[in-house]
Structures are given as structure tokens and as C-alpha cells.
Scaffold this motif. Structure first.
Motif, PDB file in Angstrom:
ATOM      1  N   PRO A  70       0.595  -1.151  -0.089  1.00 32.52           N
ATOM      2  CA  PRO A  70       0.273  -0.248   0.453  1.00 32.52           C
ATOM      3  C   PRO A  70       1.222   1.432   0.067  1.00 32.52           C
ATOM      4  O   PRO A  70       0.487   2.435  -0.547  1.00 32.52           O
ATOM      5  N   GLU A  71       2.119   1.171   0.151  1.00 33.09           N
ATOM      6  CA  GLU A  71       3.536   2.005   0.274  1.00 33.09           C
ATOM      7  C   GLU A  71       2.900   2.968  -1.260  1.00 33.09           C
ATOM      8  O   GLU A  71       4.034   3.483  -0.976  1.00 33.09           O
ATOM      9  N   GLY A  72       3.244   2.014  -1.995  1.00 27.62           N
ATOM     10  CA  GLY A  72       3.072   2.125  -3.280  1.00 27.62           C
ATOM     11  C   GLY A  72       4.970   1.689  -4.001  1.00 27.62           C
ATOM     12  O   GLY A  72       5.817   1.066  -3.609  1.00 27.62           O
ATOM     13  N   GLY A  73       4.807   1.907  -4.800  1.00 26.33           N
ATOM     14  CA  GLY A  73       6.923   1.828  -5.219  1.00 26.33           C
ATOM     15  C   GLY A  73       6.558   2.550  -6.335  1.00 26.33           C
ATOM     16  O   GLY A  73       6.792   3.538  -6.682  1.00 26.33           O
ATOM     17  N   ASP A  74       7.188   1.866  -7.507  1.00 23.84           N
ATOM     18  CA  ASP A  74       7.166   2.660  -9.006  1.00 23.84           C
ATOM     19  C   ASP A  74       5.999   3.080  -9.720  1.00 23.84           C
ATOM     20  O   ASP A  74       5.010   2.413  -9.544  1.00 23.84           O
ATOM     21  N   GLU A  75       6.136   4.662  -9.161  1.00 27.11           N
ATOM     22  CA  GLU A  75       5.312   5.322  -9.740  1.00 27.11           C
ATOM     23  C   GLU A  75       4.697   5.128 -11.724  1.00 27.11           C
ATOM     24  O   GLU A  75       3.212   5.559 -11.209  1.00 27.11           O
ATOM     25  N   ASP A  76       5.146   5.206 -11.957  1.00 23.37           N
ATOM     26  CA  ASP A  76       4.795   4.625 -13.969  1.00 23.37           C
ATOM     27  C   ASP A  76       4.677   3.872 -13.248  1.00 23.37           C
ATOM     28  O   ASP A  76       3.525   3.234 -14.027  1.00 23.37           O
ATOM     29  N   CYS A  77       4.883   2.888 -12.729  1.00 26.44           N
ATOM     30  CA  CYS A  77       4.438   1.254 -13.092  1.00 26.44           C
ATOM     31  C   CYS A  77       2.263   1.532 -12.028  1.00 26.44           C
ATOM     32  O   CYS A  77       1.378   0.574 -12.528  1.00 26.44           O
ATOM     33  N   ILE A  78       2.556   1.723 -11.183  1.00 24.45           N
ATOM     34  CA  ILE A  78       1.466   2.657 -10.214  1.00 24.45           C
ATOM     35  C   ILE A  78      -0.410   2.966 -11.651  1.00 24.45           C
ATOM     36  O   ILE A  78      -0.982   2.779 -11.816  1.00 24.45           O
ATOM     37  N   ASN A  79       0.664   4.346 -11.581  1.00 31.33           N
ATOM     38  CA  ASN A  79       0.068   5.465 -12.759  1.00 31.33           C
ATOM     39  C   ASN A  79      -0.677   4.431 -14.343  1.00 31.33           C
ATOM     40  O   ASN A  79      -1.636   4.813 -14.748  1.00 31.33           O
ATOM     41  N   GLU A  80       0.414   2.913 -14.339  1.00 38.56           N
ATOM     42  CA  GLU A  80       0.489   2.710 -16.251  1.00 38.56           C
ATOM     43  C   GLU A  80      -1.066   1.989 -15.566  1.00 38.56           C
ATOM     44  O   GLU A  80      -1.890   1.526 -16.308  1.00 38.56           O
ATOM     45  N   ALA A  81      -0.968   1.193 -13.911  1.00 38.36           N
ATOM     46  CA  ALA A  81      -1.934  -0.035 -14.042  1.00 38.36           C
ATOM     47  C   ALA A  81      -3.338   1.090 -13.755  1.00 38.36           C
ATOM     48  O   ALA A  81      -4.681   0.537 -14.170  1.00 38.36           O
ATOM     49  N   MET A  82      -3.413   2.363 -13.079  1.00 30.99           N
ATOM     50  CA  MET A  82      -4.629   2.908 -13.178  1.00 30.99           C
ATOM     51  C   MET A  82      -5.266   3.609 -14.325  1.00 30.99           C
ATOM     52  O   MET A  82      -6.579   3.050 -14.439  1.00 30.99           O
ATOM     53  N   ALA A  83      -3.774   3.618 -15.650  1.00 31.25           N
ATOM     54  CA  ALA A  83      -4.842   4.070 -16.626  1.00 31.25           C
ATOM     55  C   ALA A  83      -4.922   3.095 -17.719  1.00 31.25           C
ATOM     56  O   ALA A  83      -6.581   2.333 -18.124  1.00 31.25           O
ATOM     57  N   ALA A  84      -4.588   1.447 -17.335  1.00 31.72           N
ATOM     58  CA  ALA A  84      -4.986   0.065 -18.069  1.00 31.72           C
ATOM     59  C   ALA A  84      -6.261  -0.049 -16.860  1.00 31.72           C
ATOM     60  O   ALA A  84      -6.711  -1.691 -17.932  1.00 31.72           O
ATOM     61  N   CYS A  85      -6.659  -0.134 -16.083  1.00 36.13           N
ATOM     62  CA  CYS A  85      -7.952  -0.290 -15.276  1.00 36.13           C
ATOM     63  C   CYS A  85      -9.315   0.008 -16.416  1.00 36.13           C
ATOM     64  O   CYS A  85      -9.521   0.606 -15.632  1.00 36.13           O
TER      65      CYS A  85
END
Length: 64
Positions: free
Chosen positions: A39-54
Motif C-alpha cells: 500500500p505504500e506504493g513503489g514505482d510511480e510509473d508502474c502504478i500510473n500505468e496500472a491505474m490507466a489500464a484498469c
């Protein structure tokens, strides 16, 4: 600091986030839903990509 969350009621179980960011998301086969393992996150680019692809748009990455 940001916190990654999945709105479980909205998750359709497509596993896109798990495929894109396996270090942050995992899949619960019993519930047929994704969940956050970091939950504290990690790779912001990866998280943003997952958010956009969801397709359900159920992932958030908010300031805590």
C-alpha cells in the motif's frame, strides 16, 4: 506520502494491475479480485500505468 488502494466492490477481476505491477498488486482467487500487497506504493510509473489500464477505474494512489 501516497497510498495505493483498490476499491474491491468495483474490481472486475481482470488482473491487469497484477500483470503490470506484481510487486504492488496480487490476486485473490477465492474472491476473484485484485488487492494491494504494497500500500505504500513503489514505482510511480508502474502504478500510473496500472491505474490507466484498469477497465473498472478502481485503483487510486492518494496522498495519505
Amino acid at each position: 506520502m501516497k497510498q495505493v488502494e483498490i476499491e474491491k466492490d468495483e474490481c472486475i477481476g481482470c488482473e491487469t494491475c497484477v500483470e503490470l505491477c506484481p510487486e504492488i498488486f496480487a490476486f485473490n482467487d477465492d474472491e476473484n479480485k485484485a488487492y494491494v500487497i504494497m500500500p505504500e506504493g513503489g514505482d510511480e510509473d508502474c502504478i500510473n500505468e496500472a491505474m490507466a489500464a484498469c477497465p473498472a477505474e478502481c485503483i487510486t494512489n492518494k496522498d495519505k
